[in-house]
Each structure stands twice: as C-alpha cells, then as structure tokens.
Design an enzyme around this catalytic site. Structure first.
Site, mmCIF file in Angstrom:
data_model
loop_
_atom_site.group_PDB
_atom_site.id
_atom_site.type_symbol
_atom_site.label_atom_id
_atom_site.label_comp_id
_atom_site.label_asym_id
_atom_site.label_seq_id
_atom_site.Cartn_x
_atom_site.Cartn_y
_atom_site.Cartn_z
ATOM 1 N N ASP A 74 0.775 -1.253 0.000
ATOM 2 C CA ASP A 74 0.000 0.000 0.000
ATOM 3 C C ASP A 74 0.806 1.304 0.000
ATOM 4 O O ASP A 74 1.780 1.429 0.740
ATOM 5 C CB ASP A 74 -0.866 0.098 1.266
ATOM 6 C CG ASP A 74 -1.561 -1.169 1.634
ATOM 7 O OD1 ASP A 74 -1.422 -2.173 0.929
ATOM 8 O OD2 ASP A 74 -2.244 -1.152 2.669
ATOM 9 N N GLU A 246 -10.512 -2.184 4.260
ATOM 10 C CA GLU A 246 -9.163 -1.685 4.527
ATOM 11 C C GLU A 246 -8.990 -0.290 3.891
ATOM 12 O O GLU A 246 -9.723 0.084 2.982
ATOM 13 C CB GLU A 246 -8.112 -2.632 3.931
ATOM 14 C CG GLU A 246 -8.220 -4.068 4.440
ATOM 15 C CD GLU A 246 -7.104 -4.977 3.951
ATOM 16 O OE1 GLU A 246 -6.477 -5.619 4.798
ATOM 17 O OE2 GLU A 246 -6.857 -5.062 2.736
ATOM 18 N N TRP A 329 -4.093 -9.052 -3.687
ATOM 19 C CA TRP A 329 -3.651 -10.013 -2.668
ATOM 20 C C TRP A 329 -3.771 -11.459 -3.153
ATOM 21 O O TRP A 329 -3.136 -12.354 -2.595
ATOM 22 C CB TRP A 329 -4.438 -9.830 -1.377
ATOM 23 C CG TRP A 329 -3.960 -8.668 -0.546
ATOM 24 C CD1 TRP A 329 -4.607 -7.483 -0.340
ATOM 25 C CD2 TRP A 329 -2.727 -8.576 0.173
ATOM 26 N NE1 TRP A 329 -3.840 -6.663 0.460
ATOM 27 C CE2 TRP A 329 -2.684 -7.309 0.793
ATOM 28 C CE3 TRP A 329 -1.638 -9.439 0.346
ATOM 29 C CZ2 TRP A 329 -1.617 -6.888 1.579
ATOM 30 C CZ3 TRP A 329 -0.566 -9.016 1.140
ATOM 31 C CH2 TRP A 329 -0.569 -7.759 1.739
HETATM 32 C C1 FRU Z 1 -3.996 -3.523 2.712
HETATM 33 C C2 FRU Z 1 -3.353 -3.968 4.019
HETATM 34 C C3 FRU Z 1 -3.651 -2.960 5.112
HETATM 35 C C4 FRU Z 1 -2.522 -3.187 6.077
HETATM 36 C C5 FRU Z 1 -1.373 -3.490 5.152
HETATM 37 C C6 FRU Z 1 -0.389 -4.493 5.682
HETATM 38 O O1 FRU Z 1 -3.363 -4.009 1.582
HETATM 39 O O2 FRU Z 1 -3.793 -5.245 4.373
HETATM 40 O O3 FRU Z 1 -4.923 -3.099 5.684
HETATM 41 O O4 FRU Z 1 -2.284 -2.055 6.862
HETATM 42 O O5 FRU Z 1 -1.931 -3.990 3.958
HETATM 43 O O6 FRU Z 1 0.743 -4.575 4.867
#
Ligand code: FRU
Length: 511
Positions: A74, A246, A329
């Site tokens: 992210d 998220e 993901w």
């Molecule tokens: C989104 C996420 C967030 C988290 C991060 C962990 O892609 O899952 O919610 O903060 O990545 O790397």
C-alpha cells in the site's frame, strides 16, 4: 490468530468460488501471502537501495514507481509539502516477500519521476508499521512545531493500535511520539488511519478500517494526539458479505457547483472480479457521521484486478490525486518480479461527475505525464518497441469492436467493446504472457461499464513493461491490470466499427 485463520479460510473459499465462476484453475498458493501478524525476520540484512544496474530487468515498470529492491504494498503517508510529493509505502526492507512491515519512502516533484529515500519507519515494541497517512500540521496543533509532518499509522503487534510519529525535517527523520499508541485497541481489526482537517468543525478527523469486522470507525482530535470516537459506519455490500474493509479515505469533492463527500474503501477479497478491489460511496459527512447515498454498493472505482489500497495525497488543495498499489492479494506474493515486487499505479486525478442523475467517480492520469511524452503519431498496425507508451483508440459505438494489442511473439491482450451494452470486456487470458505463477491470474473476461451516451468512445491505454491501465478519455471507466508479456506489446489490430488510433511514447522515469 483465530480471526486470521477464519480470514484465510474465507479468502481461500472466495478465491475457489470465483475461480470456478470465471473458469480458472483453482490455486491457493496466494493464501501464504496475506498474513498480517506474522513477522518474517529470517531474511538477510537489507542492502541500501540503489539504481545502479537496476530497473532494467524483465517486467520492470519504466513509468511507474517501484522500489529498486524488495517487496512493496500500500501507498502510505501521502502528503505534499514544499513542492515535494511524499510517498511512503508498505515495505519489506529485508526481502521480496511480505514481512518486516516498514514505511519505505520516495519523493517526487512532478508525480512522475521518483527518488527512493531511506526507509522512514521500522518495527518497534508496538509491532510492525502498517498503513497510515501523514498531514502537515500548519498551525502546530500537536506542538511538534508549525509545519511538522505528522504521520499516523497502525502499530500491528498482538493488536492493531494507532500510533504517531513526526518529522520536522521534511520527512527525512521521524520521531515516535512517547505517548504511543494514540488509539488503543485489543484486536486485529482496526487499521489504516487516514487523517484530514475538517474545516467546519475545526478538528482533525480520522477514518479507520475495521478489517474483517467490516465498516469504518471515525475519530476526531484537536491535537492529533488525543482522539475521541465519533461514529461507526457500515453498509452491506450486495453479494459480497465476507470481505474485509481496509485503507479508507474520506474526501470532499467538487460536484455540480457545490461539494460532495465520498468515502473510498478497499475491500478484499471482494474486488470487481476476484481478490482486491476499491469501492467508493458518495454521501454526506457532518463532522461526526458519514451517511452514504442510497445506492446499491459496492460501486467500483476501477474495474481491473490491480488497483488496491489507493488513497489521495494530503495538502493538495482542491486537487485530488490518488495512487494505488498495482497488485492484488490473490497473487501479489507470486508475481514474477525480482529483485523487487510490486509497482504503484500511475497517479490519477479524481473527479466526481453526474451520470444518470447520480455521482460517478472518474479517474484520469495526471497531466504531469505529458512531461515524459513524445508527440502524438498515427499508430498504424505496429511500432518500434518503447519503454512505455500511451495508445489512444477512438471507436464508433454503432457496432461492436475488438481491439487487440500484441507483441512479436504473438502474446496478446484483447479488449471487446460492446456498443449496445456500453461496456467493455478485457481478456487477461493465458495468451497475454506469463500467467503461470498463480492460477487466479488468468481472467478470461473482466467487464466494466463505459458510462457514456456518445456515438463514439476514446480509450486511452497506458502500456508499460508489465501493466496496461485503460481509461475512457473522460475517466468514466478505469481498468488497471498487470500483464507479463515477454516483450512490450507493439502491434495493434482493431476490427468492427470505424476506429482511429494514435500513439505517443512515454520515456523511462529512471533514465
Ligand atoms: C492492505 C493492508 C492494510 C494493512 C497493510 C499491511 O493491503 O492489508 O490493511 O495495513 O496492507 O501490509
């Protein structure tokens, strides 16, 4: 731990279901990738990032930000200050897999050329450094100095709590606040703080995502250090009950001569097709509560597979510029990139327009891209291989068309334009290039609405070594996708309706 196990099972179940629906071979190797609370410290010590000899590898994006080495996800802490766009990001400084979550850092003066900086924040006693945001505290509300850059991020240890760090030297060095965490919590479903100054109520507002608990929590603060709970927001998502929320971002946008609030949230594994996707909810925010317009959610911000966790830069006035993580993901841990893994999307300007009487979120690539563009030429049926390019295809909408981009090896990406239905289908099939690294990568047809009433449509393809970002000229549709052809596509065929195609080169940002 328990929540995570359930999460992984749901992820696997949804991926299998989606794979069955769209006709892919089920593959659950991606289950290994998303594991927020496991820390992988087994890898060798980091080498300092350097451009030397790098950024020329197969599949290395030439016009997108990638770290020289190692794994990124992210965008974080996006803030504009003193002529510099800061882009922090989820980063594993020690390897090319998810783990050791830290904030990497890159800066740009034009949103196009990026300079990788030293890693800004690494794990401490409270846990890994997960996603978050940064603001410029002009009025010194926190007492760290007027103009301090204040970062709010999730400390991911045995629980996800929110912490603060600040920089008084333009993001080079950060000091952690001694009172961390600033928001305590006892589970792993509260993360990714995004903060903005709410003028009318004279306070900072933070949106926090509730992960598998779903929904958003809003908090308020006068000094960035002490936070009070304001409200909880949730709407059910049609046909997609089992996904996590998220990376929220609550923004105020120009709309029909006035303003309109829009909440942007990434959801996983519930994207438009499968895996990760970003939705938006137009609505209203009164300083305490967000109320979404009465619509059928999710509304997708992007109809491709690879635009996730995107948030906007803070401190850019009324201009809203978003950057997303160009991955998913479902297969992020397997994409065949080394010694780096993951790129960001091109930065996009967001606009809200009225379509069929309702707000429609549009994205277009920022105009700064012109700075690396050559002049427009008629495309013809093939061209010399380039670092990257923008191809613009105008097709009439009186009949269906097929647009095929291919390379000398016959690898191809096909886009069908359905005139009567006003939609397109993009085929990221096994013919596009390498798709073998994960069974969910090959998608026979991902569809998106054109949202246009015109008699023709102009489709802009931004093509890099391992991605194709497709937009309608006005941004009413965007579709962001990774592809792994062994050479960049350099042939074009359009069949069906009357068409005109122009191309301009986009030169490498690493030269
Ligand atoms: C989104 C996420 C967030 C988290 C991060 C962990 O892609 O899952 O919610 O903060 O990545 O790397």
């Amino acid at each position: 731990m328990h929540t995570r196990m359930i999460g992984l099972r749901l992820l696997a179940a949804t991926a299998l279901l989606a794979a069955a629906v769209i006709g892919c071979q089920p593959d659950d190797t991606h289950k290994q990738d998303y594991n927020p609370l496991i820390d992988d410290k087994t890898e060798p010590e980091p080498e300092k990032p350097t451009d030397e000899g790098l950024r020329k590898e197969q599949y290395r994006p030439q016009i997108h930000f990638t770290p020289a080495r190692n794994r990124m996800n992210d965008p974080n802490g996006m803030v504009y200050a003193e002529g510099v766009y800061h882009h922090f990001y989820q980063y594993n400084p020690k390897g090319n897999d998810w783990g050791n979550m830290s904030w990497g850092h890159a800066t740009s003066k034009d949103l196009v050329h990026w300079e990788e900086q030293d890693v800004a924040l690494t794990r401490d006693d409270l846990g890994d450094i997960f996603s978050g945001s940064a603001v410029i505290d002009k009025d010194n509300t926190a007492g760290f100095g007027a103009g301090a850059m204040v970062a709010l991020y999730t400390s991911a240890g045995s629980a996800q709590q929110q912490s603060l760090a600040y920089s008084t030297d333009g993001g080079k060095n950060f000091t952690r606040f001694s009172g961390n965490p600033v928001i305590r919590n006892n589970d792993d479903n509260l993360r990714d703080p995004k903060v903005f100054w709410h003028e009318e109520s004279g306070k900072w507002v933070m949106s926090l995502a509730k992960g598998w608990a779903k929904g958003i929590e809003f908090y308020g603060s006068s000094d960035l250090k002490t936070w009070t709970h304001l409200s909880t927001f949730f709407v059910p998502l049609s046909g997609r009950p089992d996904l996590q929320w998220e990376c929220p971002d609550l923004v105020r946008m120009d709309y029909k001569g006035g303003k309109k609030w829009v909440l942007i949230v990434s959801v996983n594994p519930g994207g438009p097709i499968l895996g990760s996707g970003t939705m938006y909810l137009p609505g209203d925010f009164d300083g305490t509560t967000f109320t979404a317009d009465d619509r059928d959610y999710p509304l997708w911000l992007d109809y491709g597979m690879d635009n996730y966790a995107g948030v906007t830069w803070s401190n850019t006035g009324s201009r809203l510029v978003m950057l997303g993580w160009m991955n998913n993901w479902s297969y992020a841990g397997n994409v065949p990139c080394s010694p780096w893994r993951s790129a960001m999307t091109l930065p996009r300007e967001l606009k809200l327009v009225e379509y069929e009487g309702k707000p429609l979120l549009c994205s277009t690539v920022v105009k700064e891209i012109d700075g690396i563009a050559g002049s427009w030429k008629e495309a013809g049926s093939s061209w010399e291989s380039m670092d990257a390019y923008q191809l613009s295809v105008k097709v009439a909408l009186d009949k269906n068309s097929t647009i095929t981009l291919s390379n000398d090896k016959g690898q191809k990406l096909v886009v069908e334009v359905y005139a009567a239905d006003r939609k397109i289908a993009l085929k990221r099939s096994a013919a596009t290039g390498d798709t073998s690294f994960n069974g969910t990568f090959s998608v026979p047809a991902m569809q998106g609405p054109l949202c246009t009433e015109g008699t023709e449509v102009t489709l802009d393809f931004f093509v890099d070594q391992s991605s194709v970002e497709l937009f309608t000229r006005e941004g009413t549709l965007s579709m962001t996708n990774l592809v792994f052809p062994t050479g960049i596509y350099n042939h074009l065929e359009v069949t069906g309706a009357a068409a005109q195609a122009e191309i301009r080169s986009l030169s490498s940002i690493w030269k």
